[in-house]
Scaffold this motif. Sequence first.
Motif, PDB file in Angstrom:
ATOM      1  N   UNK A   1      -0.444  14.923   0.280  1.00  0.00           N
ATOM      2  CA  UNK A   1      -1.687  14.996   0.403  1.00  0.00           C
ATOM      3  C   UNK A   1      -2.674  15.629  -0.855  1.00  0.00           C
ATOM      4  N   UNK A   2      -2.046  16.744  -2.182  1.00  0.00           N
ATOM      5  CA  UNK A   2      -1.942  16.081  -3.287  1.00  0.00           C
ATOM      6  C   UNK A   2      -1.869  14.997  -3.870  1.00  0.00           C
ATOM      7  N   UNK A   3      -0.270  14.460  -3.367  1.00  0.00           N
ATOM      8  CA  UNK A   3      -0.036  12.673  -4.243  1.00  0.00           C
ATOM      9  C   UNK A   3      -1.009  11.501  -3.667  1.00  0.00           C
ATOM     10  N   UNK A   4      -1.814  11.920  -2.581  1.00  0.00           N
ATOM     11  CA  UNK A   4      -2.963  10.847  -2.140  1.00  0.00           C
ATOM     12  C   UNK A   4      -4.232  11.429  -2.972  1.00  0.00           C
ATOM     13  N   UNK A   5      -4.405  13.011  -3.265  1.00  0.00           N
ATOM     14  CA  UNK A   5      -6.189  13.317  -3.767  1.00  0.00           C
ATOM     15  C   UNK A   5      -5.106  12.806  -5.746  1.00  0.00           C
ATOM     16  N   UNK A   6      -3.797  13.043  -6.397  1.00  0.00           N
ATOM     17  CA  UNK A   6      -4.055  11.757  -7.292  1.00  0.00           C
ATOM     18  C   UNK A   6      -3.964  10.673  -7.483  1.00  0.00           C
ATOM     19  N   UNK A   7      -4.581  10.017  -6.841  1.00  0.00           N
ATOM     20  CA  UNK A   7      -3.948   8.621  -6.421  1.00  0.00           C
ATOM     21  C   UNK A   7      -5.471   8.069  -6.322  1.00  0.00           C
ATOM     22  N   UNK A   8      -6.167   8.757  -5.040  1.00  0.00           N
ATOM     23  CA  UNK A   8      -7.405   8.842  -5.368  1.00  0.00           C
ATOM     24  C   UNK A   8      -8.350   9.032  -6.596  1.00  0.00           C
ATOM     25  N   UNK A   9      -7.996  10.255  -7.044  1.00  0.00           N
ATOM     26  CA  UNK A   9      -8.926  10.438  -8.533  1.00  0.00           C
ATOM     27  C   UNK A   9      -8.312   9.122  -9.277  1.00  0.00           C
ATOM     28  N   UNK A  10      -7.320   8.826  -9.563  1.00  0.00           N
ATOM     29  CA  UNK A  10      -6.808   7.045 -10.239  1.00  0.00           C
ATOM     30  C   UNK A  10      -7.713   5.941 -10.523  1.00  0.00           C
ATOM     31  N   UNK A  11      -7.593   5.927  -8.401  1.00  0.00           N
ATOM     32  CA  UNK A  11      -8.114   4.894  -7.898  1.00  0.00           C
ATOM     33  C   UNK A  11      -9.573   4.737  -8.204  1.00  0.00           C
ATOM     34  N   UNK A  12     -10.291   5.591  -8.451  1.00  0.00           N
ATOM     35  CA  UNK A  12     -11.415   6.160  -8.656  1.00  0.00           C
ATOM     36  C   UNK A  12     -12.184   5.357 -10.227  1.00  0.00           C
ATOM     37  N   UNK A  13     -11.078   6.730 -10.935  1.00  0.00           N
ATOM     38  CA  UNK A  13     -11.390   6.598 -12.077  1.00  0.00           C
ATOM     39  C   UNK A  13     -10.792   4.680 -12.724  1.00  0.00           C
ATOM     40  N   UNK A  14     -10.554   4.169 -12.025  1.00  0.00           N
ATOM     41  CA  UNK A  14      -9.738   2.552 -12.435  1.00  0.00           C
ATOM     42  C   UNK A  14     -11.447   1.785 -12.323  1.00  0.00           C
ATOM     43  N   UNK A  15     -10.972   2.221 -10.773  1.00  0.00           N
ATOM     44  CA  UNK A  15     -12.504   1.072 -10.537  1.00  0.00           C
ATOM     45  C   UNK A  15     -14.015   0.973 -11.627  1.00  0.00           C
ATOM     46  N   UNK A  16     -13.895   2.368 -11.468  1.00  0.00           N
ATOM     47  CA  UNK A  16     -15.127   3.044 -12.477  1.00  0.00           C
ATOM     48  C   UNK A  16     -14.928   2.478 -14.011  1.00  0.00           C
ATOM     49  N   UNK A  17     -14.211   2.250 -14.516  1.00  0.00           N
ATOM     50  CA  UNK A  17     -13.579   1.502 -15.902  1.00  0.00           C
ATOM     51  C   UNK A  17     -13.717   0.390 -15.172  1.00  0.00           C
ATOM     52  N   UNK A  18     -13.256  -0.224 -14.299  1.00  0.00           N
ATOM     53  CA  UNK A  18     -13.418  -1.326 -14.286  1.00  0.00           C
ATOM     54  C   UNK A  18     -14.661  -2.463 -14.419  1.00  0.00           C
ATOM     55  N   UNK A  19     -15.487  -1.491 -13.409  1.00  0.00           N
ATOM     56  CA  UNK A  19     -17.388  -1.711 -13.519  1.00  0.00           C
ATOM     57  C   UNK A  19     -17.706  -1.679 -14.510  1.00  0.00           C
ATOM     58  N   UNK A  20     -17.459  -0.623 -16.068  1.00  0.00           N
ATOM     59  CA  UNK A  20     -17.907  -0.602 -17.516  1.00  0.00           C
ATOM     60  C   UNK A  20     -17.434  -1.201 -18.554  1.00  0.00           C
ATOM     61  N   UNK A  21     -16.002  -1.612 -17.825  1.00  0.00           N
ATOM     62  CA  UNK A  21     -15.484  -2.705 -19.005  1.00  0.00           C
ATOM     63  C   UNK A  21     -15.476  -4.058 -18.428  1.00  0.00           C
ATOM     64  N   UNK A  22     -15.286  -4.998 -17.880  1.00  0.00           N
ATOM     65  CA  UNK A  22     -16.005  -5.479 -17.450  1.00  0.00           C
ATOM     66  C   UNK A  22     -16.711  -6.355 -18.849  1.00  0.00           C
ATOM     67  N   UNK A  23     -16.680  -7.828 -19.078  1.00  0.00           N
ATOM     68  CA  UNK A  23     -17.618  -8.358 -20.216  1.00  0.00           C
ATOM     69  C   UNK A  23     -18.176  -9.521 -19.542  1.00  0.00           C
ATOM     70  N   UNK A  24     -18.925  -8.931 -18.590  1.00  0.00           N
ATOM     71  CA  UNK A  24     -19.067 -10.033 -17.837  1.00  0.00           C
ATOM     72  C   UNK A  24     -20.654 -10.362 -18.252  1.00  0.00           C
ATOM     73  N   UNK A  25     -21.375 -10.811 -18.627  1.00  0.00           N
ATOM     74  CA  UNK A  25     -22.978 -10.855 -19.378  1.00  0.00           C
ATOM     75  C   UNK A  25     -23.096 -10.977 -17.922  1.00  0.00           C
ATOM     76  N   UNK A  26     -25.326 -10.367 -18.887  1.00  0.00           N
ATOM     77  CA  UNK A  26     -26.330 -10.312 -17.458  1.00  0.00           C
ATOM     78  C   UNK A  26     -27.172 -10.057 -17.852  1.00  0.00           C
ATOM     79  N   UNK A  27     -28.401 -11.670 -17.654  1.00  0.00           N
ATOM     80  CA  UNK A  27     -30.017 -11.383 -18.840  1.00  0.00           C
ATOM     81  C   UNK A  27     -31.130 -12.132 -17.702  1.00  0.00           C
TER      82      UNK A  27
END
Length: 429
Positions: free
Chosen positions: A194-220
């Motif tokens: 369960x701890x291994x899964x929890x660490x994976x979930x934390x890494x996946x969540x952080x990566x998802x947020x990072x991808x969302x914020x660092x994606x350089x697609x413009x919107x105007x």
Amino acid sequence: MTSDVPLHLASALRRRDYLVSRWPWRSLAYLATTLPIAGVLSIGLLVVGAPLMAVVNATRQGRPVELPILVFLTVVALTVLALAPVVSIAVAAIERWRLRLVDPRPLHRQRFTGLVARYRDAGAWREVGHTFLLGGLVPLAYWLLFLIGLLDLTLIASPWLVGDADPVIVVWTTVDTARQAIPYAAVGILGVPALVYLAGLLAAGQAAVARRLLDGAADSTALREVARSRARLVDAYEAERRRIERDVHDGAQPRLTSLTLQLGLARLDVPDDSPAARPLAVAHEQAKGLMITLRQIVQGIRPQHLTELGLAGAVRELAGAATIPVDVHADLGQPLPEVVETTAYFVVSEALGNVARHARAGRAEVRLTRSAGSLVVEIEDDGCGDADPARGSGLTGLADRVAAVDGRLLLSSPPGGPTLVRVELPCPR
């Protein structure tokens, strides 16, 4: 052939073999490499944040705050905000590189157009938000994961920690002997997965947020209007294409077939030694060649096996006809819009053609997935890499075809390979 290789950590977490795969180690590496970055950023934010919080608490309690302190904190806070877009350049670059540990899908990079322009760019301020997230929220989440891990380690080690005269507090109770601690140690051992899964979930969540914020697609607003105009042009083009296809298939093709048959019958009635025999034979052969050409034109407008088999079946036919082994993984679910299906088919066809001509690859893989309102097409090969659209490899035309339906093409092709072409096509459910 089909392939079920997880595309990234989030998809791997849903698989039964997650614990025995490489993904737990990759997530651990991602978390471990986050620590020094988040540590440095959190210290920087703490230098500013702690005095600022002290001033806020003093104000709430009615205690006076001296003016020099307020001026100093204001200047420091404004300095941090001013430097944040510059500092975030390095942080974002490192994060894009680290993100491949848990999510190898390519990112649309933010173009650097100068420091002045960066302060007006929305993508740059999303990178700033990611930097503050790493320095503020991420350390708290990691600290919580550390406490949970420490608790689990205490449970496992409790039989050895109990001494003759020193009881050990385990969770909510106290144990005095090793025998009493054994059940808690068993719970701790069972809690490791369960701890291994929890660490994976934390890494996946952080990566998802990072991808969302660092994606350089413009919107105007201007770009949205251009996109809407382009969508109208694409719809008009598709309507005209279907009309041409229908006219050729239902009008010209049957008449040409009838003409070819008539010429064939006429050849049977004309003796071989007649002066008209040879011109008639030439006309018959030209009519048959024209039928083949017309059939190829219709096939180029919309392949027949795409209509009959759907996208997954048509792509498997392309894979079967390729000069190298090609694995196909398709997870599409509901039927796709015709324009999306056609674009995806020609993307795969052109990409596999590029692999055969330029990549010197031994194998390739095609992945078709539908999620979050889009169709994702990925073509990956184990060739020499170093693909460059500027060298006329067909990628520019491919990107134009994808852009015509409001999609986007991302390319990852380091020297030595592998090459990954990722195409995202809007596909509302």
